[in-house]
Motif scaffolding. Structure first.
Motif, short mmCIF file in Angstrom:
data_model
loop_
_atom_site.label_atom_id
_atom_site.label_comp_id
_atom_site.label_asym_id
_atom_site.label_seq_id
_atom_site.Cartn_x
_atom_site.Cartn_y
_atom_site.Cartn_z
N LEU A 1 0.67 -1.22 -0.10
CA LEU A 1 -0.14 -0.12 0.52
C LEU A 1 0.75 1.44 -0.01
N GLY A 2 1.86 0.99 0.26
CA GLY A 2 3.04 2.10 0.97
C GLY A 2 3.90 2.36 -0.52
N CYS A 3 3.64 1.77 -1.30
CA CYS A 3 4.41 1.73 -2.63
C CYS A 3 3.47 2.30 -3.61
N THR A 4 2.28 2.06 -3.63
CA THR A 4 1.38 3.40 -4.41
C THR A 4 1.58 4.89 -3.52
N MET A 5 2.02 4.95 -2.48
CA MET A 5 1.32 6.72 -1.89
C MET A 5 2.75 7.59 -2.68
N GLU A 6 2.52 8.62 -3.79
CA GLU A 6 3.30 9.10 -3.88
C GLU A 6 3.30 11.00 -3.40
N VAL A 7 4.31 11.57 -2.99
CA VAL A 7 3.50 12.56 -2.14
C VAL A 7 3.47 13.80 -3.23
N HIS A 8 3.89 13.89 -4.18
CA HIS A 8 3.38 15.08 -4.71
C HIS A 8 2.17 15.20 -5.39
N LYS A 9 1.50 13.83 -5.73
CA LYS A 9 1.01 13.54 -5.61
C LYS A 9 -0.43 13.89 -5.18
N ILE A 10 -0.34 13.50 -3.32
CA ILE A 10 -0.75 13.72 -2.27
C ILE A 10 -1.00 15.36 -2.13
N ILE B 1 6.07 3.75 1.26
CA ILE B 1 6.40 4.80 0.50
C ILE B 1 8.03 5.13 0.50
N LEU B 2 9.02 4.57 1.13
CA LEU B 2 10.53 5.16 1.24
C LEU B 2 11.13 4.31 -0.27
N ILE B 3 10.57 2.81 -0.43
CA ILE B 3 10.93 2.48 -1.54
C ILE B 3 10.51 2.67 -2.47
N ASN B 4 9.09 3.10 -2.46
CA ASN B 4 8.76 4.14 -3.83
C ASN B 4 8.99 5.22 -3.77
N TYR B 5 9.30 6.47 -3.28
CA TYR B 5 10.60 7.09 -3.51
C TYR B 5 12.10 6.51 -3.66
N TYR B 6 13.16 6.29 -3.37
CA TYR B 6 14.01 5.49 -3.91
C TYR B 6 14.59 4.60 -4.81
N MET C 1 -6.14 7.74 -10.30
CA MET C 1 -5.53 7.02 -9.79
C MET C 1 -4.43 8.43 -8.88
N ASN C 2 -4.85 9.42 -9.14
CA ASN C 2 -3.93 9.69 -8.23
C ASN C 2 -5.25 10.27 -7.41
N LEU C 3 -6.17 9.63 -7.77
CA LEU C 3 -7.46 10.75 -6.63
C LEU C 3 -7.76 9.14 -5.56
N SER C 4 -7.55 7.87 -6.26
CA SER C 4 -7.43 6.63 -6.01
C SER C 4 -6.17 7.17 -4.17
N ILE C 5 -4.86 6.67 -4.84
CA ILE C 5 -4.59 6.84 -4.34
C ILE C 5 -3.73 7.38 -2.90
N VAL C 6 -4.46 8.79 -2.96
CA VAL C 6 -4.29 10.12 -2.14
C VAL C 6 -5.40 9.08 -1.25
N MET C 7 -6.88 9.26 -1.98
CA MET C 7 -7.63 8.54 -0.92
C MET C 7 -7.60 7.76 0.29
N THR C 8 -6.83 6.79 -0.68
CA THR C 8 -6.35 5.53 0.24
C THR C 8 -5.35 6.13 1.80
N THR C 9 -4.03 6.95 1.09
CA THR C 9 -3.73 7.38 2.05
C THR C 9 -4.22 8.02 3.13
N CYS C 10 -5.19 9.04 2.44
CA CYS C 10 -6.00 9.94 3.57
C CYS C 10 -6.95 9.62 4.92
N SER C 11 -7.26 7.98 4.27
CA SER C 11 -7.80 7.23 4.92
C SER C 11 -7.29 6.43 5.78
N THR C 12 -6.48 5.60 5.47
CA THR C 12 -5.18 5.00 5.86
C THR C 12 -5.12 6.15 7.94
N VAL C 13 -4.52 7.18 7.37
CA VAL C 13 -3.80 8.37 8.42
C VAL C 13 -4.92 9.04 8.81
N LEU C 14 -6.09 8.81 8.39
CA LEU C 14 -7.14 9.55 9.39
C LEU C 14 -7.97 8.15 10.57
#
Length: 346
Positions: free
Chosen positions: A58-67, A188-193, A132-145
């Motif tokens: 799940l973290g591998c789908t998250m990108e900071v700039h899209k968020i 997230i780190l894997i997706n970034y580096y 897909m950007n909305l989908s990934i951001v939504m998954t990220t936000c719902s996980t944190v919230l």
């Protein structure tokens, strides 16, 4: 005189806890056949390991700039969050009331309905040509919230059932949610580096989730009394709940986003995000946070739920593909866009 420390240790021994689960959780335990300790431990370890891998994927789908981009224009995310934490918990509560589920079953369904979205929704949104950007951001936000929203919603909705006010182990659930942030951060780190590995890890995570569902079901059914345990989870009220919850989520997610005038891709995305919960997280919470005498085999309910969740989504995908194939955009509209592109080039 008896040492008070020894007394306290005896009170919290496994034998004491096992015989007093109804006192600790304010729920009358249902006496299910017990799984052999080795099988039970194997299921617990498998559940936790698969959750870890799922959250990394799940973290591998998250990108900071899209968020950041969606936070600056939060309309879609706001609608999706209202649908996720508004529609699904209310649906779970309503079905538990209408179908007259028992106390334990009601808690299980509520936890399932209050769970955040998972990486499966991203795959389904992609199949529906969603945003897909909305989908990934939504998954990220719902996980944190979910760290705050899930315990809060469980507390509020449990007030609607007698003897459930103190039945939910909020601290254990919150701790489980916090622990999921660690593997998610690794992803997230894997997706970034190392972004080239992200897609592979995501596919492996989803594949392992589906295989683990089958393996756990086989382990339970092969044990003595295993079929009785499976029949408990496959009772008509729980089957009806598992079938109706994702369907209602998909429908209301789409309707809500339509009312707020999102485009087609946005509506399809929010539909999938609303109806899809992080089933592995739900199963892990039920297996780890509740004593065996209280939860029984009901930690397997999310695995029944995911069958209907995926099946209904696949039906919607087929209908969408058929509609696209036989009701294509008129050629005149396509020619207009081509003419505009030609003028821009000149």
């Amino acid at each position: 005189m008896e040492d008070p420390i020894d007394t306290a240790m005896a009170m919290f021994s496994d034998q004491y806890l096992s015989s007093n689960d109804s006192l600790l959780f304010n729920i009358t335990p249902t006496h299910f056949p017990r799984l052999p300790p080795i099988i039970d431990q194997a299921i617990s370890i498998t559940t936790i390991v698969i959750l870890f891998i799922t959250m990394v994927s799940l973290g591998c789908t998250m990108e900071v700039h899209k968020i950041k981009a969606h936070i600056l224009k939060p309309k879609g995310v706001a609608i999706a969050l209202v649908a996720q934490f508004g529609v699904m918990p209310l649906t779970a509560f309503s079905l538990a009331k209408v179908l007259q589920l028992g106390p334990v079953e009601a808690v299980v369904v509520l936890i399932c309905g209050c769970c955040p979205g998972g990486s499966l929704s991203n795959i389904l949104a992609l199949s529906l040509k969603g945003d897909m950007n909305l989908s990934i951001v939504m998954t990220t936000c719902s996980t944190v919230l979910a760290l705050g929203m899930m315990p809060l919603l469980l507390y509020l909705y449990c007030q609607g059932f007698s003897n459930l006010e103190s039945a939910v182990p909020y601290a254990s659930i919150t701790l489980t949610l916090v622990m999921t942030l660690f593997p998610c951060g690794i992803g997230i780190l894997i997706n970034y580096y190392r972004p080239q590995y992200s897609k592979t890890i995501t596919k492996v995570g989803l594949s392992l989730l589906l295989m683990a569902t089958v393996v756990i079901a086989l382990l339970v059914s092969m044990t003595i009394g295993g079929m009785d345990l499976m029949l408990t989870v496959l009772s008509p009220p729980l089957i009806a709940t598992a079938a109706l919850m994702p369907l209602i989520g998909y429908t209301f997610g789409y309707v809500l986003s339509y009312l707020f005038k999102l485009n087609g891709s946005g509506r399809r995305t929010i539909s999938m995000e609303t109806g899809c919960q992080n089933i592995q997280l739900c199963s892990t919470i039920l297996k780890v946070a509740f004593p065996p005498d209280v939860i029984g085999p009901l930690y397997l309910f999310p695995m029944v739920y995911i069958v209907f969740q995926v099946g209904e989504a696949l039906l919607l995908i087929v209908l969408f593909r058929v509609r696209e194939r036989f009701f294509k955009t008129p050629k005149t509209e396509k020619q207009v866009y081509e003419a505009v592109d030609g003028n821009q080039i000149d």
